[in-house]
Design an enzyme around this catalytic site. Sequence first.
Site, PDB file in Angstrom:
ATOM      1  CE1 TYR A 175      -1.532   1.117  -1.197  1.00 16.48           C
ATOM      2  CE2 TYR A 175       0.256   1.006   0.396  1.00 16.48           C
ATOM      3  CZ  TYR A 175      -1.068   0.777   0.053  1.00 16.48           C
ATOM      4  OH  TYR A 175      -1.920   0.224   0.969  1.00 16.48           O
TER       5      TYR A 175
ATOM      6  CG  ASN B 190      -5.141   1.212   0.315  1.00 21.47           C
ATOM      7  OD1 ASN B 190      -4.911   0.044   0.005  1.00 21.47           O
ATOM      8  ND2 ASN B 190      -4.559   1.814   1.330  1.00 21.47           N
ATOM      9  CD  GLU B 191      -5.441  -0.090   4.533  1.00 23.28           C
ATOM     10  OE1 GLU B 191      -5.519   0.954   5.212  1.00 23.28           O
ATOM     11  OE2 GLU B 191      -4.456  -0.828   4.540  1.00 23.28           O
TER      12      GLU B 191
ATOM     13  CD  GLU C 247      -1.536  -3.159   3.081  1.00 22.75           C
ATOM     14  OE1 GLU C 247      -1.439  -3.056   4.322  1.00 22.75           O
ATOM     15  OE2 GLU C 247      -1.814  -2.203   2.342  1.00 22.75           O
TER      16      GLU C 247
END
Length: 767
Positions: free
Chosen positions: A109, A227-228, A315
């Site tokens: 990140y 992200n997510e 991930e």
Amino acid sequence: MDMAKITWLSLAFCGWTVVASAQNMTDLAVMNDKSADRQVLNIGTNPPIADTVFLHPDRIRYDHRCFQIEGKDVFIFSGSFHYFRVPRPLWADRFRKLKAAGFNCVETYVPWNWHERNMPRSVQDDSQIDLGDLEAFLQMAEDFGLYVILRPGPYICAEWSGGGFPQWLMRKKPEETAYKVWLQSDDPEFMRWNEHWYRAVCRVAAPYQLTEKPVGGKGIILFQVENEFNRVNWFPKEAKRGYLEQLAGIARKYGIEVPVITCWTDESRNMGEGVLNGVVDMVNSYPRWQVEKNFGRLVNLQMKTQPGKPLVSGELQGGWCCELGWPLSWEQDGLPPVQTQNLTLYALERGFGALNFYMVVGGTNFDDWAARQQITSYDYAAAIGEGGMTNERYRRFRGLSAFIREHGTRIARADLDYVPYTSTDTDVKLAVRTTPDGDRYFFIRTEERSRQHFGTIYTQGLALDFALEPFGAMVYYLPSGAGKGTWYPRLPEPQVCDMRPLPSVELKQEGMMEDPLPVEWTRLRDGETVDNDGIYGRHFIYYRTSAYRGCMLEVGRVGKSVMNRSAADTVLVAVDGKLVPIDRETPEKAYYRIPGDSASRQKTDVLLLFENRGLHHHTNAAVEAHWKIGPAFVRSRGEDLPLRYAYTEKACGERWSAGGDWPHLISVSQSENPLLKWHFYSFETVGDRDDVLYFLRLEHAGNGFVYVNGHCIGRCYQEGPQREYYIPECWLHQDRPNRVAVSLRPCSQGNAVESALIILKNRTPDR
């Protein structure tokens, strides 16, 4: 029984009746979906991706199965390594171990708040951005011959303060916004600041892309936007898609030419045109013991809703974090090294072409960068631990990486077959992937973890003897036409190191003292908090005011359960040198009865110590409402009281631990239970030995911060579980005493250090 033994035979001759078994490891078993067909099971039946999706298809592209780099299939085997959680002098050690473990890629990140700590004047002002660490990290990854997956947010989660958003960003929020939640929205002003951030990141990242390197070189191969995003459910899907389109467009505008990715972001899938065309949405999974159920159902969903794209995990579980009150990472259930092997082989069984494990390199939440509820250690039970030590998970990765190097892309291009079989151990299951030329990979695994598993699987005219450890998984590779195959992974022998006995290290107590009150105080204007003055740290803050004796003082603070049952920020109140107990509290307020007779109409000085437990790493309306630092208000008799503040604890800790004379030790007996107490220690390193790591073991009451040689190691909490704090070797002094300072505010058991020790641990060498 020889594990490598395989016998050709007729099942009918042996008296076995072969029937289709529900033990098959397929989408049907995972989803119990009888309508699933072969197209769902094998993504390879989809048409090829047009080269027009890629800006440089000759350098990097993908198809329905794999990524191709310079025209050749490449299995991306990646590990997460957060450069902002490891001091720069130690990066080379971590890179060497990552490379030696067999990884060909590193992922990180890029936290906005780490790189732009002070508020800029405008979106065009880049003067507060320092991306030196990012550039050094990208250069070092290239030097070590690793590809890079870059994930610059703007939201990163990562159990990092504010999810990576700078504290000052909320001061840019307009009074009127389209949605109640501003962060992660397509609000025009928010997008202007996103472009401000991306412009700076892309300026550094663009030259390090694979497409900018000579053929055969290494560089950034994937660039993630957002992200997510599936977690965000307070915007319409159309607005979310528009937000993603803008982010991807900004990345392209400023020179990003490699493929763009997302993770857990449905809105990016299957866009036939526009900037999102070609974006790959990745699968993230932390299944612990339930690999088939928890990970498998996400794979099924991905295959059904994103056809034509390779399976990629952004991930995949390489450990797990630790929150306050939890067991430490290595003590948590479902995280042993055998789970890594089982999970990896299941991913291969399902046809993945790229895997990134989060985390492979552990680290530390130094200073106050830990998100709310997170401990200082971010060891994560990773293969390369917080102090750089390797372990059994590391050994598993070495064996798995060797197998993937040899067979990874062939397995990804093989088809997952329906295979009837019978197993003498009903807890052991089978799936087979068959290549176009007839090679077969027999995936044999179990999720039963209480015993060893021995037996035979009969299938396709074969008798396959197996021996699995509890929760074990193996692959038997049988080339087409061969009578004998090979079991994988072949793990390297456990390394035996010459570890000399470790000498003891004396931690000398230099003294303790009550924190001297600040000399200079700054007045807060009505309705403002310390972040209006450019203070964004999350250390202790003193406040002063005056109130009538006998009155009730109301103090607003971040409430309990603002996110994921997080504990409330704490405000300690002292009058006449004594702590005032909380009279009562609600999730948003705490009430304190000021000592004295209310009829006297006399005012008294009131001293407050504010403990901010950090910004949560998620976003939502409740989180945004509490982004300002300090008490929301301090009131008495319905009126807001004027406040003065002093932000001195961090500066004192860094100064007193850095060198020079120790502060004058003030007797702690002056106050029955002071708001803040300091404990001071020193120790000598063990000669010139570079094969040991240093940890401070601290048993204490109270909450506070640990400082060593001018560096803030991080937070310490009475509730635990952390009691050992890694001291990076690059911060140690070899030629003079090392100095430790610990600040503690009282909790339920007071604020005292019960014991303090320096623990030495053997440093594992490069493998």
